[in-house]
Design an enzyme around this catalytic site. Sequence first.
Site, PDB file in Angstrom:
ATOM      1  N   HIS A  40       0.836  -1.207   0.000  1.00  0.00           N
ATOM      2  CA  HIS A  40       0.000   0.000   0.000  1.00  0.00           C
ATOM      3  C   HIS A  40       0.871   1.258   0.000  1.00  0.00           C
ATOM      4  CE1 HIS A  40      -3.199  -2.811   1.275  1.00  0.00           C
ATOM      5  NE2 HIS A  40      -4.022  -1.923   0.752  1.00  0.00           N
ATOM      6  N   LYS A  44      -0.544   4.929   4.573  1.00  0.00           N
ATOM      7  CA  LYS A  44      -1.450   3.994   5.248  1.00  0.00           C
ATOM      8  C   LYS A  44      -1.008   3.811   6.695  1.00  0.00           C
ATOM      9  CE  LYS A  44      -3.850  -0.385   4.780  1.00  0.00           C
ATOM     10  NZ  LYS A  44      -5.147   0.227   5.096  1.00  0.00           N
TER      11      LYS A  44
HETATM   12  P1  NAD Z   1      -7.398   9.805   4.583  1.00  0.00           P
HETATM   13  O1  NAD Z   1      -6.474  10.084   5.709  1.00  0.00           O
HETATM   14  O2  NAD Z   1      -7.049  10.318   3.224  1.00  0.00           O
HETATM   15  O3  NAD Z   1      -8.866  10.359   4.929  1.00  0.00           O
HETATM   16  C1  NAD Z   1      -9.440  10.306   6.208  1.00  0.00           C
HETATM   17  C2  NAD Z   1     -10.236  11.584   6.404  1.00  0.00           C
HETATM   18  O4  NAD Z   1     -10.912  11.519   7.672  1.00  0.00           O
HETATM   19  C3  NAD Z   1      -9.341  12.841   6.446  1.00  0.00           C
HETATM   20  O5  NAD Z   1      -9.821  13.838   5.562  1.00  0.00           O
HETATM   21  C4  NAD Z   1      -9.440  13.276   7.898  1.00  0.00           C
HETATM   22  O6  NAD Z   1      -9.304  14.691   8.069  1.00  0.00           O
HETATM   23  C5  NAD Z   1     -10.855  12.798   8.227  1.00  0.00           C
HETATM   24  N1  NAD Z   1     -11.105  12.857   9.670  1.00  0.00           N
HETATM   25  C6  NAD Z   1     -10.214  12.671  10.692  1.00  0.00           C
HETATM   26  N2  NAD Z   1     -10.816  12.913  11.880  1.00  0.00           N
HETATM   27  C7  NAD Z   1     -12.081  13.252  11.606  1.00  0.00           C
HETATM   28  C8  NAD Z   1     -13.204  13.600  12.407  1.00  0.00           C
HETATM   29  N3  NAD Z   1     -13.106  13.674  13.765  1.00  0.00           N
HETATM   30  N4  NAD Z   1     -14.392  13.878  11.807  1.00  0.00           N
HETATM   31  C9  NAD Z   1     -14.496  13.823  10.462  1.00  0.00           C
HETATM   32  N5  NAD Z   1     -13.470  13.498   9.631  1.00  0.00           N
HETATM   33  C10 NAD Z   1     -12.278  13.213  10.203  1.00  0.00           C
HETATM   34  O7  NAD Z   1      -7.595   8.228   4.560  1.00  0.00           O
HETATM   35  P2  NAD Z   1      -8.178   7.302   3.380  1.00  0.00           P
HETATM   36  O8  NAD Z   1      -7.060   6.808   2.521  1.00  0.00           O
HETATM   37  O9  NAD Z   1      -9.343   7.979   2.743  1.00  0.00           O
HETATM   38  O10 NAD Z   1      -8.667   6.039   4.248  1.00  0.00           O
HETATM   39  C11 NAD Z   1      -9.587   6.174   5.305  1.00  0.00           C
HETATM   40  C12 NAD Z   1      -9.845   4.806   5.897  1.00  0.00           C
HETATM   41  O11 NAD Z   1     -10.470   3.963   4.912  1.00  0.00           O
HETATM   42  C13 NAD Z   1      -8.588   4.048   6.345  1.00  0.00           C
HETATM   43  O12 NAD Z   1      -8.890   3.308   7.496  1.00  0.00           O
HETATM   44  C14 NAD Z   1      -8.311   3.107   5.175  1.00  0.00           C
HETATM   45  O13 NAD Z   1      -7.577   1.958   5.540  1.00  0.00           O
HETATM   46  C15 NAD Z   1      -9.718   2.751   4.779  1.00  0.00           C
HETATM   47  N6  NAD Z   1      -9.903   2.256   3.409  1.00  0.00           N
HETATM   48  C16 NAD Z   1     -10.840   1.278   3.260  1.00  0.00           C
HETATM   49  C17 NAD Z   1     -11.133   0.807   1.996  1.00  0.00           C
HETATM   50  C18 NAD Z   1     -12.232  -0.213   1.852  1.00  0.00           C
HETATM   51  O14 NAD Z   1     -12.493  -0.672   0.727  1.00  0.00           O
HETATM   52  N7  NAD Z   1     -12.906  -0.578   2.939  1.00  0.00           N
HETATM   53  C19 NAD Z   1     -10.458   1.321   0.878  1.00  0.00           C
HETATM   54  C20 NAD Z   1      -9.505   2.327   1.079  1.00  0.00           C
HETATM   55  C21 NAD Z   1      -9.246   2.802   2.357  1.00  0.00           C
END
Ligand code: NAD
Length: 260
Positions: free
Chosen positions: A149, A153
Amino acid sequence: MSTNIVMVGAAGRMGSVICRLVVESVDYALMGMVDSKERVGLLSADTCSVADDLAALLPQCPDAVVIDFTAPAVSLHSAEVAARYGNAIVIGTTGFSEAQMGELQHLATKVPLFWSSNMSVGVNVLLKILPELTSALGPDYDIEMVEMHHNRKKDSPSGTALTMGERLAQARGQKLEDVRCSERNGIIGERPKGQIGIQAVRGGDVVGVHTVYFMGAGERIEVSHHAHSRENFARGALRAAAWMTGQKPGRLYTMVDMLG
Ligand code: NAD
């Protein structure tokens, strides 16, 4: 009729892709975007409501499905808020501890709640066939997995790798925590029979690669899934949101339920 969406983590990598797809689609309508106090300023309030707390927004969106891709503690808070206001919620966040997973299971008895560590249809089909491969090949094949990844991550191994590992271990009548090896360093001796190795590689902007190796005497099978963009996860999350509008609380729904 379109499905109304409130996106938590809207300024993030996944959240921004989901919001873009919603705006481009006639099947979904974006009712609200939520992000942290630090990052909410990155969101434009031109098309929908914007807030730094889901609780401030949800009373105005009674029939919306919440989608949350943030961090474990934030997603748990979103699930609590969704349960308070009776909105269905789809969570894609990974990295939950066992205790946090228990809290999600509990909240799923109060509100329709969907969680999947990987929203891609391809990965979920893979999850179905990996146990079949494991059983057909038998115990003489060593199983190893490598996941790769991007360098931002936070959790390791990935939630998807752990879910895959659990299915592989179950197919052998084992628990993953009893047989998983995620670190090899120094004089470690011969590989114990039945071990399942899961190693993580981090770097650059890799969206996600999972490769499972079945290694026997004189041959090796490799099963690999490569995510080329975040769109496949985003489309899976939106499909789950539409599907959740017809579900009742009771238990944690997953991609397996949705795909049948
Ligand atoms: P990222 O860090 O780009 O985005 C996370 C967002 O959440 C950020 O904009 C952050 O500011 C926001 N955030 C943090 N605290 C917050 C709060 N209190 N209230 C509202 N928003 C808040 O991360 P990402 O790459 O988008 O991934 C997010 C999650 O999704 C991770 O856990 C990742 O592993 C997971 N993910 C899952 C899949 C899936 O298919 N299930 C796919 C990709 C990523």
